[in-house]
Scaffold this motif. Structure first.
Motif, PDB file in Angstrom:
ATOM      1  N   ARG A 118       0.769  -1.175   0.025  1.00  0.00           N
ATOM      2  CA  ARG A 118      -0.019  -0.015  -0.154  1.00  0.00           C
ATOM      3  C   ARG A 118       0.821   1.322  -0.101  1.00  0.00           C
ATOM      4  NH1 ARG A 118      -2.643  -3.797   2.578  1.00  0.00           N
ATOM      5  NH2 ARG A 118      -4.799  -4.110   2.390  1.00  0.00           N
ATOM      6  N   PHE A 119       0.473   2.149  -0.788  1.00  0.00           N
ATOM      7  CA  PHE A 119       1.243   3.440  -0.839  1.00  0.00           C
ATOM      8  C   PHE A 119       1.165   4.214   0.547  1.00  0.00           C
ATOM      9  CE2 PHE A 119       0.750   2.636  -5.329  1.00  0.00           C
ATOM     10  CZ  PHE A 119       1.989   2.676  -5.846  1.00  0.00           C
ATOM     11  N   THR A 120       2.017   4.865   0.922  1.00  0.00           N
ATOM     12  CA  THR A 120       2.037   5.566   2.317  1.00  0.00           C
ATOM     13  C   THR A 120       1.722   7.239   1.984  1.00  0.00           C
ATOM     14  OG1 THR A 120       4.532   5.759   2.337  1.00  0.00           O
ATOM     15  CG2 THR A 120       3.448   3.867   3.477  1.00  0.00           C
ATOM     16  N   GLU A 121       1.396   7.893   2.872  1.00  0.00           N
ATOM     17  CA  GLU A 121       1.206   9.238   2.746  1.00  0.00           C
ATOM     18  C   GLU A 121       2.685   9.939   2.823  1.00  0.00           C
ATOM     19  OE1 GLU A 121      -1.137  11.212   5.929  1.00  0.00           O
ATOM     20  OE2 GLU A 121      -2.817   9.641   5.652  1.00  0.00           O
ATOM     21  N   SER A 122       3.667   9.351   3.154  1.00  0.00           N
ATOM     22  CA  SER A 122       5.103   9.953   2.814  1.00  0.00           C
ATOM     23  C   SER A 122       5.740   9.606   1.630  1.00  0.00           C
ATOM     24  CB  SER A 122       5.814   9.685   4.060  1.00  0.00           C
ATOM     25  OG  SER A 122       6.010   8.237   3.862  1.00  0.00           O
ATOM     26  N   GLY A 123       4.898   9.013   0.595  1.00  0.00           N
ATOM     27  CA  GLY A 123       5.616   8.755  -0.421  1.00  0.00           C
ATOM     28  C   GLY A 123       6.395   7.400  -0.921  1.00  0.00           C
ATOM     29  N   GLY A 124       6.082   6.510   0.267  1.00  0.00           N
ATOM     30  CA  GLY A 124       6.681   5.188   0.238  1.00  0.00           C
ATOM     31  C   GLY A 124       5.756   4.147  -0.012  1.00  0.00           C
ATOM     32  N   VAL A 125       6.207   2.908   0.074  1.00  0.00           N
ATOM     33  CA  VAL A 125       5.218   1.809  -0.067  1.00  0.00           C
ATOM     34  C   VAL A 125       5.482   0.813   1.256  1.00  0.00           C
ATOM     35  CG1 VAL A 125       4.429  -0.249  -1.524  1.00  0.00           C
ATOM     36  CG2 VAL A 125       5.211   1.805  -2.676  1.00  0.00           C
ATOM     37  N   SER A 126       4.531   0.313   1.948  1.00  0.00           N
ATOM     38  CA  SER A 126       4.429  -0.514   2.794  1.00  0.00           C
ATOM     39  C   SER A 126       3.893  -2.058   2.603  1.00  0.00           C
ATOM     40  CB  SER A 126       3.532   0.058   4.302  1.00  0.00           C
ATOM     41  OG  SER A 126       3.724  -0.727   5.219  1.00  0.00           O
ATOM     42  N   TRP A 127       4.928  -2.961   2.663  1.00  0.00           N
ATOM     43  CA  TRP A 127       4.637  -4.151   2.157  1.00  0.00           C
ATOM     44  C   TRP A 127       4.460  -5.402   3.224  1.00  0.00           C
ATOM     45  CZ3 TRP A 127       3.788  -5.606  -2.848  1.00  0.00           C
ATOM     46  CH2 TRP A 127       4.213  -4.873  -3.799  1.00  0.00           C
ATOM     47  N   ARG A 128       3.255  -6.323   3.127  1.00  0.00           N
ATOM     48  CA  ARG A 128       3.270  -7.182   4.006  1.00  0.00           C
ATOM     49  C   ARG A 128       3.123  -8.617   3.301  1.00  0.00           C
ATOM     50  NH1 ARG A 128       4.599  -3.366   6.379  1.00  0.00           N
ATOM     51  NH2 ARG A 128       3.691  -2.622   8.348  1.00  0.00           N
ATOM     52  N   GLY A 129       3.761  -9.431   3.543  1.00  0.00           N
ATOM     53  CA  GLY A 129       3.740 -10.849   2.911  1.00  0.00           C
ATOM     54  C   GLY A 129       4.484 -12.135   3.606  1.00  0.00           C
ATOM     55  N   ALA A 130       4.814 -13.156   2.640  1.00  0.00           N
ATOM     56  CA  ALA A 130       5.301 -14.213   3.194  1.00  0.00           C
ATOM     57  C   ALA A 130       6.456 -14.549   2.166  1.00  0.00           C
ATOM     58  CB  ALA A 130       4.393 -15.215   3.184  1.00  0.00           C
ATOM     59  N   LEU A 131       7.634 -15.335   2.894  1.00  0.00           N
ATOM     60  CA  LEU A 131       8.807 -15.810   2.386  1.00  0.00           C
ATOM     61  C   LEU A 131       9.195 -17.237   2.427  1.00  0.00           C
ATOM     62  CD1 LEU A 131      11.298 -13.022   3.374  1.00  0.00           C
ATOM     63  CD2 LEU A 131      10.144 -13.265   1.162  1.00  0.00           C
ATOM     64  N   PHE A 132       9.661 -17.757   1.678  1.00  0.00           N
ATOM     65  CA  PHE A 132      10.165 -19.236   1.629  1.00  0.00           C
ATOM     66  C   PHE A 132      11.614 -19.289   1.198  1.00  0.00           C
ATOM     67  CE2 PHE A 132       5.816 -18.795   0.328  1.00  0.00           C
ATOM     68  CZ  PHE A 132       5.132 -19.275   1.458  1.00  0.00           C
ATOM     69  N   TRP A 133      12.360 -20.030   1.744  1.00  0.00           N
ATOM     70  CA  TRP A 133      13.773 -20.098   1.852  1.00  0.00           C
ATOM     71  C   TRP A 133      14.198 -21.615   1.147  1.00  0.00           C
ATOM     72  CZ3 TRP A 133      11.752 -18.079   6.339  1.00  0.00           C
ATOM     73  CH2 TRP A 133      11.924 -16.629   6.522  1.00  0.00           C
ATOM     74  N   GLU A 134      15.271 -21.760   0.734  1.00  0.00           N
ATOM     75  CA  GLU A 134      16.110 -22.726   0.420  1.00  0.00           C
ATOM     76  C   GLU A 134      17.629 -22.497   0.397  1.00  0.00           C
ATOM     77  OE1 GLU A 134      16.482 -26.114  -2.975  1.00  0.00           O
ATOM     78  OE2 GLU A 134      15.084 -24.421  -3.429  1.00  0.00           O
ATOM     79  N   THR A 135      18.177 -23.474   1.278  1.00  0.00           N
ATOM     80  CA  THR A 135      19.729 -23.460   1.389  1.00  0.00           C
ATOM     81  C   THR A 135      20.585 -24.563   1.630  1.00  0.00           C
ATOM     82  OG1 THR A 135      21.336 -22.268   2.737  1.00  0.00           O
ATOM     83  CG2 THR A 135      19.741 -22.981   3.838  1.00  0.00           C
ATOM     84  N   ALA A 136      21.522 -24.848   1.355  1.00  0.00           N
ATOM     85  CA  ALA A 136      22.520 -26.056   1.718  1.00  0.00           C
ATOM     86  C   ALA A 136      23.501 -25.493   2.844  1.00  0.00           C
ATOM     87  CB  ALA A 136      23.424 -26.344   0.449  1.00  0.00           C
ATOM     88  N   SER A 137      23.330 -24.143   3.408  1.00  0.00           N
ATOM     89  CA  SER A 137      24.380 -23.994   4.208  1.00  0.00           C
ATOM     90  C   SER A 137      23.730 -24.399   5.769  1.00  0.00           C
ATOM     91  CB  SER A 137      24.020 -22.369   4.365  1.00  0.00           C
ATOM     92  OG  SER A 137      24.706 -21.928   5.531  1.00  0.00           O
ATOM     93  N   ALA A 138      24.571 -24.996   6.584  1.00  0.00           N
ATOM     94  CA  ALA A 138      24.518 -25.710   7.789  1.00  0.00           C
ATOM     95  C   ALA A 138      24.092 -24.494   8.783  1.00  0.00           C
ATOM     96  CB  ALA A 138      25.673 -26.385   8.208  1.00  0.00           C
ATOM     97  N   LYS A 139      24.549 -23.429   8.562  1.00  0.00           N
ATOM     98  CA  LYS A 139      24.059 -22.196   9.447  1.00  0.00           C
ATOM     99  C   LYS A 139      22.670 -21.873   9.289  1.00  0.00           C
ATOM    100  CE  LYS A 139      27.511 -18.872   9.552  1.00  0.00           C
ATOM    101  NZ  LYS A 139      28.113 -17.847   9.579  1.00  0.00           N
TER     102      LYS A 139
END
Length: 134
Positions: A84-105
């Motif tokens: 959603r566009f903000t009054e200050s001229g930016g955008v505010s996002w909300r959502g979901a992420l999914f990851w994939e890695t071979a890193s043990a850390k």
């Protein structure tokens, strides 16, 4: 239920591109670069997402990227969100992420979903926070 804070970062949008304008609903591409921490490690995050402007003024976006540590470990991600566009001229996002890695850390991220807040301002500066979604 929201779980642990997985990461926080600050950065900036590095580029924009118009992909389509069909039917009065512009499709834009944006890329960003940010630095911060993920699971306690210092990281650099780079990503690109496409967003479509809906008739009601909200945005739907999908993106992908890679997180890297200084010692070369990587985590890839895919995500979707609503903005959603903000009054200050930016955008505010909300959502979901999914990851994939071979890193043990970062192995705990495999098969994990995260929810995010991603904020940009009028100068294209960005901040993000991601929590584990249990």
């Amino acid at each position: 239920m929201l779980g642990d804070l997985i990461g926080e970062e600050q950065g900036e949008v590095t580029g924009f591109r118009v992909l389509a304008t069909d039917g009065g609903h512009p499709v834009m591409e944006a890329s960003f670069r940010a630095s911060g921490t993920m699971l306690g490690a210092e990281i650099t995050d780079m990503g690109t997402y496409e967003s479509v402007l809906g008739a009601d003024g909200t945005l739907f976006g999908e993106g992908q990227g890679v997180v890297m540590t200084r010692d070369g470990e990587t985590v890839t991600w895919h995500g979707s969100g609503v903005g959603r566009f903000t009054e200050s001229g930016g955008v505010s996002w909300r959502g979901a992420l999914f990851w994939e890695t071979a890193s043990a850390k970062f192995t705990r991220l495999n098969g994990c979903a995260g929810v995010f807040e991603f904020e940009t301002d009028a100068n294209d500066k960005a901040t993000a926070r991601v929590w584990e979604w249990k």
